[in-house]
Design an enzyme around this catalytic site. Sequence first.
Site, PDB file in Angstrom:
ATOM      1  N   TRP A 219     -29.659 -69.482 -16.472  1.00 55.23           N
ATOM      2  CA  TRP A 219     -29.937 -68.256 -17.248  1.00 55.23           C
ATOM      3  C   TRP A 219     -29.725 -67.014 -16.387  1.00 55.23           C
ATOM      4  CZ3 TRP A 219     -33.145 -64.072 -16.615  1.00 55.23           C
ATOM      5  CH2 TRP A 219     -33.210 -63.187 -17.701  1.00 55.23           C
ATOM      6  N   ASP A 238     -29.713 -70.614 -22.787  1.00 59.98           N
ATOM      7  CA  ASP A 238     -31.144 -70.917 -22.882  1.00 59.98           C
ATOM      8  C   ASP A 238     -32.008 -69.691 -23.165  1.00 59.98           C
ATOM      9  OD1 ASP A 238     -30.796 -73.679 -22.296  1.00 59.98           O
ATOM     10  OD2 ASP A 238     -30.578 -73.189 -20.168  1.00 59.98           O
ATOM     11  N   ASP A 239     -31.401 -68.563 -23.472  1.00 55.93           N
ATOM     12  CA  ASP A 239     -32.158 -67.326 -23.645  1.00 55.93           C
ATOM     13  C   ASP A 239     -32.994 -67.350 -24.924  1.00 55.93           C
ATOM     14  OD1 ASP A 239     -32.341 -64.366 -22.613  1.00 55.93           O
ATOM     15  OD2 ASP A 239     -32.141 -64.266 -24.796  1.00 55.93           O
ATOM     16  N   VAL A 240     -34.298 -67.103 -24.776  1.00 57.10           N
ATOM     17  CA  VAL A 240     -35.222 -67.147 -25.910  1.00 57.10           C
ATOM     18  C   VAL A 240     -34.928 -66.028 -26.904  1.00 57.10           C
ATOM     19  CG1 VAL A 240     -37.651 -66.961 -26.588  1.00 57.10           C
ATOM     20  CG2 VAL A 240     -37.022 -68.285 -24.570  1.00 57.10           C
ATOM     21  N   TRP A 280     -29.162 -59.847 -29.134  1.00 53.66           N
ATOM     22  CA  TRP A 280     -30.404 -59.373 -28.507  1.00 53.66           C
ATOM     23  C   TRP A 280     -30.920 -58.125 -29.209  1.00 53.66           C
ATOM     24  CZ3 TRP A 280     -28.789 -59.618 -22.635  1.00 53.66           C
ATOM     25  CH2 TRP A 280     -29.014 -60.922 -22.147  1.00 53.66           C
TER      26      TRP A 280
END
Length: 284
Positions: A219, A238-240, A280
């Site tokens: 990440w 894997d970024d939330v 995002w």
Amino acid sequence: MKANLAYLKRNKNECMFEVENETVTRVIVVGENRHLVRLNVNEQNQMIVRFVNGFKTSKPDGANVAAYIREWFDLDRDLTPFYKMAKADQLLKEPVQNFSGLRVIGVPDLFEALCWGILGQQINLAFAYTLKRQFVEKYGDFIEWSGRKYWIFPSHKQIAQLTPDDMAQIKMTRRKSEFIIGIAQLMASGELSKEKLLGLGSLKEAEKSLIKIRGIGPWTANYLLMRCLRFTSAFPIDDVGLHNSIKRLTSGEKKPSKEELLALSAKWAPWQAYATFYLWRVNY
């Protein structure tokens, strides 16, 4: 520029620049010289850069400041192919419509980018900003002008001399302190540099080199590849925040699987970084 200003204003705890009345003020360091500059866009959509009164610059420094700003806002990149792809994509078409003009706002300085990536690991964005402010105000320097302080990010040379005990007053974990000091020492020794990473020639080679460093996983590596080294195909799978945006846009009940994310990213190639940045933006 409006979309970029809105992004820059997303957190009031930002300490590296100030946005007020559609104008950005920050310190840009060129070698040993520090320049306090103000940026705004005129009615012809031209970016105007002013050196604040009392701070003079040479022509070479002026050119380097301009280069920093172009890199910060990714101004030299033609986004036409990205928009063509994104407007035809079911997931991206709404974000690109809502945030048209947004560019991947970069972190040109390698040490600052790595610190920001490590500070942001496994915590929410608001707390990450709090940690960054504490770190910068403890170890950074500043230019004071018109009654305000404009901060300069700590240098890797300075942080390389610290121990985790020295950083105990900052509310980060000891492991993060160790990671940041270790990276600073690698940079101080010359083993790690932006030039060396870019010289590897490909995203995969740069990613492999980064994840060998203690504290940098996939990440953090892709965050750096995206925002500092400027690989448009970098993808923090894997970024939330990315997962939450996809859930929101698809009205899903659970986060997308790795297989689904890989399938999506393949459709976005070679613009995965831009797709991620726009997704995002959906969350705030």
